[in-house]
Design a protein around this motif. Structure first.
Motif, mmCIF file in Angstrom:
data_model
loop_
_atom_site.group_PDB
_atom_site.id
_atom_site.type_symbol
_atom_site.label_atom_id
_atom_site.label_comp_id
_atom_site.label_asym_id
_atom_site.label_seq_id
_atom_site.Cartn_x
_atom_site.Cartn_y
_atom_site.Cartn_z
ATOM 1 N N THR A 15 7.106 35.066 32.838
ATOM 2 C CA THR A 15 6.894 33.457 32.468
ATOM 3 C C THR A 15 8.335 32.696 32.715
ATOM 4 N N GLY A 16 8.217 31.626 33.167
ATOM 5 C CA GLY A 16 9.433 30.645 33.514
ATOM 6 C C GLY A 16 9.602 29.810 32.246
ATOM 7 N N TYR A 17 10.723 29.576 31.724
ATOM 8 C CA TYR A 17 10.994 28.900 30.871
ATOM 9 C C TYR A 17 12.404 27.941 31.112
ATOM 10 N N TYR A 18 12.200 26.678 30.809
ATOM 11 C CA TYR A 18 13.225 25.679 31.152
ATOM 12 C C TYR A 18 13.395 24.622 30.105
ATOM 13 N N TRP A 19 14.672 24.263 29.986
ATOM 14 C CA TRP A 19 15.033 23.416 28.972
ATOM 15 C C TRP A 19 14.561 21.868 29.481
ATOM 16 N N SER A 20 14.389 21.115 28.326
ATOM 17 C CA SER A 20 14.176 19.795 28.792
ATOM 18 C C SER A 20 15.141 19.123 27.749
ATOM 19 N N SER A 21 15.344 17.692 28.040
ATOM 20 C CA SER A 21 16.319 16.992 27.136
ATOM 21 C C SER A 21 15.363 16.428 26.030
ATOM 22 N N THR A 22 14.318 16.606 25.930
ATOM 23 C CA THR A 22 13.676 15.821 24.590
ATOM 24 C C THR A 22 13.571 16.837 23.227
ATOM 25 N N ASN A 23 14.182 16.206 22.385
ATOM 26 C CA ASN A 23 14.329 16.791 21.276
ATOM 27 C C ASN A 23 12.934 16.785 20.468
ATOM 28 N N PHE A 24 12.583 17.803 19.637
ATOM 29 C CA PHE A 24 11.298 17.842 18.858
ATOM 30 C C PHE A 24 11.582 17.429 17.439
ATOM 31 N N SER A 25 12.441 18.237 16.917
ATOM 32 C CA SER A 25 12.783 18.121 15.509
ATOM 33 C C SER A 25 14.514 18.698 15.364
ATOM 34 N N ASN A 26 14.924 18.644 14.098
ATOM 35 C CA ASN A 26 16.313 19.221 14.003
ATOM 36 C C ASN A 26 16.388 20.759 14.494
ATOM 37 N N SER A 27 15.464 21.464 14.523
ATOM 38 C CA SER A 27 15.470 22.772 15.092
ATOM 39 C C SER A 27 14.773 23.159 16.056
ATOM 40 N N GLN A 28 14.246 22.252 16.632
ATOM 41 C CA GLN A 28 13.328 22.644 18.095
ATOM 42 C C GLN A 28 13.283 21.717 19.216
ATOM 43 N N ILE A 29 13.120 22.158 20.302
ATOM 44 C CA ILE A 29 12.995 21.367 21.432
ATOM 45 C C ILE A 29 11.926 21.598 22.448
ATOM 46 N N ASN A 30 11.491 20.450 22.808
ATOM 47 C CA ASN A 30 10.210 20.591 23.808
ATOM 48 C C ASN A 30 10.932 21.264 25.183
ATOM 49 N N PHE A 31 10.185 22.169 26.078
ATOM 50 C CA PHE A 31 10.613 22.846 27.320
ATOM 51 C C PHE A 31 9.360 22.827 28.030
ATOM 52 N N LEU A 32 9.586 23.249 29.410
ATOM 53 C CA LEU A 32 8.733 23.529 30.431
ATOM 54 C C LEU A 32 8.401 25.093 30.328
ATOM 55 N N MET A 33 7.012 25.400 30.384
ATOM 56 C CA MET A 33 6.719 26.743 30.600
ATOM 57 C C MET A 33 5.735 27.039 31.563
ATOM 58 N N PHE A 34 6.000 28.030 32.637
ATOM 59 C CA PHE A 34 4.877 28.224 33.631
ATOM 60 C C PHE A 34 4.603 29.704 33.724
ATOM 61 N N SER A 35 3.477 29.977 34.049
ATOM 62 C CA SER A 35 3.403 31.426 34.408
ATOM 63 C C SER A 35 2.378 31.399 35.706
ATOM 64 N N LEU A 36 1.990 32.794 35.952
ATOM 65 C CA LEU A 36 0.880 32.539 37.241
ATOM 66 C C LEU A 36 -0.342 31.819 37.110
ATOM 67 N N THR A 37 -0.726 31.573 35.768
ATOM 68 C CA THR A 37 -1.971 30.975 35.490
ATOM 69 C C THR A 37 -1.979 29.512 34.931
ATOM 70 N N GLU A 38 -0.977 29.200 34.158
ATOM 71 C CA GLU A 38 -0.791 28.116 33.587
ATOM 72 C C GLU A 38 0.601 27.276 33.737
ATOM 73 N N VAL A 39 0.579 25.805 33.625
ATOM 74 C CA VAL A 39 1.871 24.945 33.432
ATOM 75 C C VAL A 39 1.882 24.123 32.283
ATOM 76 N N VAL A 40 2.854 24.208 31.625
ATOM 77 C CA VAL A 40 3.067 23.551 30.167
ATOM 78 C C VAL A 40 4.189 22.807 30.306
ATOM 79 N N PRO A 41 4.073 21.211 30.659
ATOM 80 C CA PRO A 41 5.425 20.443 30.848
ATOM 81 C C PRO A 41 5.680 20.190 29.516
ATOM 82 N N GLY A 42 5.990 20.618 28.508
ATOM 83 C CA GLY A 42 6.253 20.324 27.140
ATOM 84 C C GLY A 42 5.040 20.239 26.320
ATOM 85 N N ILE A 43 3.855 19.777 26.810
ATOM 86 C CA ILE A 43 2.645 19.316 26.049
ATOM 87 C C ILE A 43 1.502 19.977 26.822
ATOM 88 N N ASN A 44 0.592 20.734 25.929
ATOM 89 C CA ASN A 44 -0.462 21.457 26.968
ATOM 90 C C ASN A 44 -1.775 20.428 27.018
#
Length: 427
Positions: free
Chosen positions: A376-405
């Motif tokens: 799986t590929g994970y990449y940071w975004s600049s989008t803050n989600f909360s004081n402890s979490q960040i939205n990010f890009l995730m992709f695998s061979l079967t799906e892509v999630v650009p911070g929201i599915n």
């Protein structure tokens, strides 16, 4: 004595290309043809033999030698190049003569710059070759062409003056054509990156950031010798004191990511380095950053940080339904706008062999170390989600999630996790 009486008259020779036939009592007779011979051409030579009736009964033989000389091409000659000053990865045009050997362009076996082969070359004609310059330090280098007839002269030179990531701006990005790739070096450490004009019209790094930050300055970066991305190691509680420390990790010695090897200045893979989010934002995003906001600071070339408040053209992509990742996802799929839908046509664009050439390098997490490497590929975004979490890009061979599915569920990760970074700029 000559008893064979070879007949080499024109009537008995089929003129198809080249001939060299010996006369009975003289030097070789050369017969030229106006046609251009090619590989596997055949030459038919007919001659007669006259028996010497004074010889005893028996079987007699004599060796007959035919010498054929093809259309000979001299060794190549380079007369000029254009441009005479260029950066590694740029394309130059080589002008000269005899770039064909034996009538075929495949006879050009190598084109070199200072002894190093071009990344690629294309024989346009017998007088023109294009060459993608190899990765070389700044300097003046001899250009050479090698064909099966031999090497060219080496007195024509090109000056390599490598351009930097910091010199790439909106004007240059606008001038690039779709899918065009240029090579640029980070002025901070000399690391080479490829920059590609993508389907969304923006210019993206298609290599992961591999910047080893300083240990002093506005936001000191400390290498984690213990192997954890938090300041205090195992089970460090979520807090500003533990997470607001910039961390980076070199994954190349720990595991291999799924991405074809791309030879850069240090021959590393496209995994690059992993950073925690405080490091990614160069300290402008912290544990205390709350709400779904985009943070402007970054570790990108020409970064903006507390000591440099000038906005940079390079930035970290945003996540979400209309974020930068979603726009790129849609445009690479041929859509008019952003998408976070699920579809089998979307993931291939993000893979190592796809348009974005992403690396499935996984992440580096406190306590569990490396995870999902190769899957799986994970990449940071600049989008803050909360004081402890960040939205990010995730992709695998079967799906892509650009911070929201596709179910409109936000994808968020802890700020202390280590993930890679890619930067982009808009024209």
């Amino acid at each position: 004595n000559n008893t064979w009486g070879y007949d080499v008259g024109a009537a008995s020779v089929v003129l198809e290309d080249f001939k060299a036939i010996p006369l009975p009592d003289g030097p070789p007779d050369t017969i030229n043809s106006s046609s251009t011979p090619i590989e596997d051409d055949e030459t038919i030579v007919t001659f007669g033999a006259k028996a010497d009736m004074t010889q005893k009964v028996g079987v007699y033989s004599q060796i007959i030698t035919f010498t054929a000389v093809t259309n000979w091409v001299p060794t190549p000659t380079i007369t000029s190049i254009s441009p005479t000053v260029a950066s590694s990865g740029d394309t130059i045009t080589i002008t000269g003569t005899n770039f064909y050997g034996n009538g075929v362009s495949s006879a050009v076996s190598r084109v070199t710059i200072g002894g190093t082969s071009c990344m690629s070359f294309n024989v346009i004609s017998s007088t023109t070759i294009t060459c993608v310059l190899p990765l070389k330090d700044n300097g003046v280098y001899a250009v050479a062409v090698l064909t099966d007839m031999g090497p060219s002269n080496k007195n024509v030179t090109v000056e390599i003056a490598n351009l930097t990531m910091q010199s790439v701006d909106a004007t240059l990005c606008s001038s690039m054509t779709l899918d065009e790739v240029i090579y640029r070096f980070d002025a901070r450490d000399g690391q080479m990156y490829r920059v590609k004009k993508m389907a969304d019209g923006n210019c993206w790094m298609i290599d992961n950031l591999k910047y080893e930050p300083p240990t002093t300055g506005d936001v000191p970066f400390l290498e984690t010798t213990s192997g954890y991305m938090t300041a205090n190691g195992v089970n460090a509680p979520a807090s500003a004191a533990n997470w607001d420390v910039a961390r980076w990790f070199d994954p190349s010695s720990a595991f291999a990511c799924a991405g074809t090897v791309h030879v850069a200045t240090d021959s590393t893979t496209r995994c690059g380095y992993f950073y925690n989010w405080y490091g990614v934002t160069y300290g402008t995003g912290s544990y205390n950053t709350t709400g779904q906001v985009n943070v402007a600071g970054s570790i990108c070339p020409n970064n903006m940080n507390p000591g440099n408040t000038t906005s940079s053209p390079w930035k970290i992509p945003t996540a979400g339904p209309s974020g930068d990742y979603a726009w790129l996802n849609g445009k690479m799929a041929g859509l008019a706008g952003p998408t976070y839908a699920s579809g089998s046509s979307l993931p291939p664009n993000w893979q190592p062999t796809g348009a974005w050439q992403g690396a499935r390098g996984g992440w580096y997490r406190p306590n569990s170390h490396a995870g999902q490497a190769g899957g799986t590929g994970y990449y940071w975004s600049s989008t803050n989600f909360s004081n402890s979490q960040i939205n990010f890009l995730m992709f695998s061979l079967t799906e892509v999630v650009p911070g929201i599915n596709y179910l409109s569920q936000w994808l968020a990760e802890s700020k202390n996790v280590g993930m890679p970074v890619r930067c982009f700029l808009t024209p």
